[in-house]
Design a protein around this motif. Structure first.
Motif, short mmCIF file in Angstrom:
data_model
loop_
_atom_site.label_atom_id
_atom_site.label_comp_id
_atom_site.label_asym_id
_atom_site.label_seq_id
_atom_site.Cartn_x
_atom_site.Cartn_y
_atom_site.Cartn_z
N TYR A 1 0.83 -1.20 0.00
CA TYR A 1 0.00 0.00 0.00
C TYR A 1 0.87 1.25 0.00
O TYR A 1 0.89 2.05 0.95
N ASN B 1 2.34 4.50 -2.49
CA ASN B 1 2.20 5.27 -3.72
C ASN B 1 3.36 6.28 -3.84
O ASN B 1 3.95 6.66 -2.83
N GLN C 1 4.03 7.63 -0.14
CA GLN C 1 2.83 7.83 0.69
C GLN C 1 2.19 6.48 0.98
O GLN C 1 2.03 5.66 0.07
N TYR D 1 -1.17 4.38 2.83
CA TYR D 1 -2.60 4.60 3.06
C TYR D 1 -3.13 3.36 3.76
O TYR D 1 -3.10 2.27 3.20
N ASP D 2 -3.58 3.52 5.02
CA ASP D 2 -4.16 2.38 5.71
C ASP D 2 -5.50 2.78 6.32
O ASP D 2 -5.99 3.88 6.10
N ASN D 3 -6.08 1.88 7.09
CA ASN D 3 -7.41 2.13 7.63
C ASN D 3 -7.46 3.33 8.57
O ASN D 3 -8.51 3.93 8.77
N LEU D 4 -6.31 3.66 9.15
CA LEU D 4 -6.27 4.74 10.12
C LEU D 4 -5.97 6.09 9.48
O LEU D 4 -6.23 7.13 10.08
N GLY D 5 -5.41 6.07 8.29
CA GLY D 5 -5.10 7.33 7.66
C GLY D 5 -3.98 7.26 6.66
O GLY D 5 -3.68 6.19 6.13
N VAL D 6 -3.38 8.40 6.42
CA VAL D 6 -2.39 8.56 5.36
C VAL D 6 -1.14 9.21 5.92
O VAL D 6 -1.23 10.12 6.75
N PHE E 1 2.73 10.71 4.44
CA PHE E 1 3.67 10.96 3.36
C PHE E 1 5.11 10.87 3.89
O PHE E 1 5.37 11.20 5.04
#
Lengths: 107, 124
Positions: free
Chosen positions: A32, A34, A89, A91-96, A98
């Motif tokens: 996950y 980017n 960056q 991205y998981d269930n809790l947020g993002v 960078f």
């Protein structure tokens, strides 16, 4: 929360050089991950998603690899228009989160 | 082609509330997450939070106590409110779409469309 680190923080390379940026997550994020390119005064642009998938329309000289906690972003042949700052960056269930960015310029 | 445009005051006084709206055109706002991201001058990107078109939200823990997001699907808009601002909140604020791809039952997200960004300065 998951922390992201990038190295180097900046680099200078010649046109045609192969450029590699690394990104490390503080815990396993699978793929996950980017990558974005940001030019001065512009919004970031998505280049790579899911660690290794090239966004539509992005030149094939850009590539990404890795999984788990360690990731690599590569420009196979640096072009003048690639001068920018690059961000990873997650991205998981809790947020993002960078990464801090890597500034790339021409030597 | 989806386009996003931020709007709102460019100057906010300390201790007041920053309010921004993002208008989405060229596509429906429905069935996506939408995020706010900010960038202080010369610094990196900070995710503020996201909202789904149902109104469900996730906020950055470091800002959660001061952030409120809302969505108006009839206007194809979503909004950000950040309360009790200080000079540290001075930044370019971006809105973005959380694009998604589903592979083998897993959903991945990425920011595929961004607004041009709007500078918000906190100063008296």
């Amino acid at each position: 929360d998951i922390q992201m680190t990038q190295s180097p923080s900046s680099l200078s390379a010649s046109v045609g050089d192969r450029v590699t940026i690394t990104c490390q997550a503080s815990q396993d994020i699978s793929n996950y991950l980017n990558w974005y390119q940001q030019k001065p005064g512009k919004a970031p642009k998505l280049l790579i998603y899911d660690a290794s998938n090239l966004e539509t329309g992005v030149p094939s000289r850009f590539s990404g690899s890795g999984s788990g906690t360690d990731f690599t972003f590569t420009i196979s042949s640096l072009q003048p228009e690639d001068i920018a700052t690059y961000y990873c960056q997650q991205y998981d269930n809790l947020g993002v989160t960078f990464g801090p960015g890597t500034k790339v310029d021409i030597k | 082609q989806v386009q996003l445009q931020e709007s709102g005051p460019g100057l906010v006084k300390p201790s007041e509330t920053l309010s921004l709206t993002c208008t989405v055109s060229g596509g429906s706002i429905s069935s996506y997450y939408w995020s706010w991201i900010r960038q202080p001058a010369g610094k990196g990107l900070e995710w503020i939070g996201r909202i789904y078109t149902s109104g469900s939200t996730n906020y950055n823990p470091s800002l959660k106590s001061r952030v409120t997001m809302s969505v108006d699907t009839s206007k194809n808009q979503f909004s950000l409110k950040l309360s009790s601002v200080t000079a540290a909140d001075t930044a370019v604020y971006y809105c973005a779409r959380d694009g998604e791809v589903v592979n083998y039952g897993r959903t991945s997200y990425y920011f595929d469309y961004w607004g041009q960004g709007t500078l918000v300065t906190v100063s008296s």
